[in-house]
Motif scaffolding. Structure first.
Motif, PDB file in Angstrom:
ATOM      1  N   SER A  39       0.838  -1.208   0.000  1.00 13.12           N
ATOM      2  CA  SER A  39       0.000   0.000   0.000  1.00 13.12           C
ATOM      3  C   SER A  39       0.870   1.254   0.000  1.00 13.12           C
ATOM      4  O   SER A  39       0.610   2.199  -0.735  1.00 13.12           O
ATOM      5  CB  SER A  39      -0.908  -0.010   1.238  1.00 13.12           C
ATOM      6  OG  SER A  39      -1.629   1.174   1.324  1.00 13.12           O
ATOM      7  N   ARG A  40       1.938   1.233   0.830  1.00 13.65           N
ATOM      8  CA  ARG A  40       2.835   2.389   0.891  1.00 13.65           C
ATOM      9  C   ARG A  40       3.547   2.603  -0.435  1.00 13.65           C
ATOM     10  O   ARG A  40       3.729   3.720  -0.882  1.00 13.65           O
ATOM     11  CB  ARG A  40       3.871   2.201   2.010  1.00 13.65           C
ATOM     12  CG  ARG A  40       3.339   2.518   3.402  1.00 13.65           C
ATOM     13  CD  ARG A  40       4.490   2.781   4.369  1.00 13.65           C
ATOM     14  NE  ARG A  40       5.344   1.633   4.547  1.00 13.65           N
ATOM     15  CZ  ARG A  40       5.142   0.675   5.446  1.00 13.65           C
ATOM     16  NH1 ARG A  40       4.092   0.731   6.237  1.00 13.65           N
ATOM     17  NH2 ARG A  40       5.981  -0.342   5.560  1.00 13.65           N
ATOM     18  N   GLN A  41       3.955   1.506  -1.066  1.00  9.36           N
ATOM     19  CA  GLN A  41       4.642   1.608  -2.365  1.00  9.36           C
ATOM     20  C   GLN A  41       3.724   2.204  -3.425  1.00  9.36           C
ATOM     21  O   GLN A  41       4.143   3.021  -4.229  1.00  9.36           O
ATOM     22  CB  GLN A  41       5.136   0.231  -2.804  1.00  9.36           C
ATOM     23  CG  GLN A  41       6.394  -0.215  -2.086  1.00  9.36           C
ATOM     24  CD  GLN A  41       6.859  -1.587  -2.519  1.00  9.36           C
ATOM     25  OE1 GLN A  41       6.088  -2.364  -3.069  1.00  9.36           O
ATOM     26  NE2 GLN A  41       8.106  -1.892  -2.253  1.00  9.36           N
ATOM     27  N   ARG A  42       2.437   1.782  -3.411  1.00 13.59           N
ATOM     28  CA  ARG A  42       1.471   2.325  -4.388  1.00 13.59           C
ATOM     29  C   ARG A  42       1.278   3.820  -4.168  1.00 13.59           C
ATOM     30  O   ARG A  42       1.255   4.601  -5.115  1.00 13.59           O
ATOM     31  CB  ARG A  42       0.130   1.583  -4.283  1.00 13.59           C
ATOM     32  CG  ARG A  42       0.133   0.217  -4.937  1.00 13.59           C
ATOM     33  CD  ARG A  42      -1.274  -0.284  -5.141  1.00 13.59           C
ATOM     34  NE  ARG A  42      -2.006  -0.452  -3.908  1.00 13.59           N
ATOM     35  CZ  ARG A  42      -1.932  -1.531  -3.133  1.00 13.59           C
ATOM     36  NH1 ARG A  42      -1.133  -2.538  -3.455  1.00 13.59           N
ATOM     37  NH2 ARG A  42      -2.653  -1.626  -2.032  1.00 13.59           N
ATOM     38  N   ASP A  43       1.153   4.217  -2.882  1.00 16.32           N
ATOM     39  CA  ASP A  43       0.971   5.638  -2.557  1.00 16.32           C
ATOM     40  C   ASP A  43       2.179   6.456  -2.994  1.00 16.32           C
ATOM     41  O   ASP A  43       2.032   7.519  -3.580  1.00 16.32           O
ATOM     42  CB  ASP A  43       0.755   5.820  -1.042  1.00 16.32           C
ATOM     43  CG  ASP A  43      -0.593   5.282  -0.590  1.00 16.32           C
ATOM     44  OD1 ASP A  43      -1.460   5.066  -1.458  1.00 16.32           O
ATOM     45  OD2 ASP A  43      -0.779   5.066   0.617  1.00 16.32           O
ATOM     46  N   SER A  44       3.394   5.951  -2.691  1.00 13.79           N
ATOM     47  CA  SER A  44       4.598   6.695  -3.048  1.00 13.79           C
ATOM     48  C   SER A  44       4.778   6.756  -4.566  1.00 13.79           C
ATOM     49  O   SER A  44       5.221   7.760  -5.100  1.00 13.79           O
ATOM     50  CB  SER A  44       5.831   6.075  -2.391  1.00 13.79           C
ATOM     51  OG  SER A  44       6.028   4.767  -2.863  1.00 13.79           O
ATOM     52  N   SER A  45       4.391   5.688  -5.272  1.00 11.86           N
ATOM     53  CA  SER A  45       4.488   5.681  -6.737  1.00 11.86           C
ATOM     54  C   SER A  45       3.584   6.748  -7.334  1.00 11.86           C
ATOM     55  O   SER A  45       3.976   7.488  -8.236  1.00 11.86           O
ATOM     56  CB  SER A  45       4.080   4.319  -7.288  1.00 11.86           C
ATOM     57  OG  SER A  45       4.940   3.318  -6.822  1.00 11.86           O
ATOM     58  N   ARG A  46       2.356   6.825  -6.813  1.00 12.66           N
ATOM     59  CA  ARG A  46       1.396   7.819  -7.303  1.00 12.66           C
ATOM     60  C   ARG A  46       1.933   9.225  -7.034  1.00 12.66           C
ATOM     61  O   ARG A  46       1.836  10.124  -7.868  1.00 12.66           O
ATOM     62  CB  ARG A  46       0.052   7.613  -6.605  1.00 12.66           C
ATOM     63  CG  ARG A  46      -1.120   8.317  -7.308  1.00 12.66           C
ATOM     64  CD  ARG A  46      -2.433   8.159  -6.572  1.00 12.66           C
ATOM     65  NE  ARG A  46      -2.730   6.778  -6.271  1.00 12.66           N
ATOM     66  CZ  ARG A  46      -2.876   6.291  -5.037  1.00 12.66           C
ATOM     67  NH1 ARG A  46      -2.717   7.074  -3.993  1.00 12.66           N
ATOM     68  NH2 ARG A  46      -3.164   5.020  -4.827  1.00 12.66           N
TER      69      ARG A  46
END
Length: 203
Positions: free
Chosen positions: A58-65
């Motif tokens: 979830s954190r990786q998706r948020d940081s990617s966005r």
């Protein structure tokens, strides 16, 4: 183990166990079995591992966005803590990080409520970034410098507004486009995009 000699420790131990009630021995066996089951049970660790993997994903998706949003506008970059950190690192390579440091100092200054602290902070910021020959002098015109100097006499939370706006415009027009074209940001966007592609291919 058998022993016929009187006073043999093994014989004493066997007699001691024999003297114990059967219920005690059964309870001891039961306790040993339960401990064995708990020690070999993987479910608890597995569950916590799965939960941490989900949080990390979830954190990786948020940081990617977030990384991809930085190219939408300079405002989007400044709203992001990690964006400001990445931009600051880039500015260091160009020896112009004082512009961002000044902008951040002004943002912090605006939150000051105490009048005495406001005056001392204003003088400190002016001496560090604004006055001519300041140790970390920002690139602003003489007129803006003089307006800011006059504002110090009755320091308010708005006394750096003009100088801050000029510095922000300089970063937006000059440093920000170079940051977006930099190898470091290009690498970050590639990683963010590949994470997005991987996520779609697994759904």
């Amino acid at each position: 183990m058998s022993c016929w000699m009187p006073g043999c420790p093994a014989l004493s131990m066997c007699r001691g166990l024999a003297a114990l009630p059967i219920t005690c021995l059964e309870r001891a066996k039961d306790l040993k079995t339960r401990l064995g089951i708990l020690l070999h049970k993987p479910e608890l660790g597995h569950r916590s591992g799965t939960a941490s993997k989900l949080q990390l994903g979830s954190r990786q998706r948020d940081s990617s966005r977030e990384v991809l949003e930085w190219r939408e506008s300079f405002d989007q970059l400044l709203k992001s803590k990690s964006g400001v950190t990445a931009f600051h690192t880039f500015l260091k390579t160009e020896f112009s990080e004082e512009n961002l440091d000044f902008w951040l100092a002004c943002e912090d200054f605006k939150k000051t409520r105490s009048k005495t602290k406001l005056a001392s902070k204003a003088n400190r910021i002016f001496e560090e970034f604004v006055q001519s020959e300041a140790p970390r002098e920002v690139n602003i015109d003489h007129e803006t410098r003089e307006i800011t100097r006059k504002n110090l006499s009755g320091a308010t939370s708005a006394c750096f507004n003009e100088a801050q706006a000029k510095t922000r415009t300089l970063m937006e027009k000059d440093s920000y486009p170079r940051f977006l074209k930099s190898a470091s940001y290009q690498d970050m966007t590639k990683q963010a995009t590949s994470r997005g592609i991987n996520k779609r291919s697994h759904t």
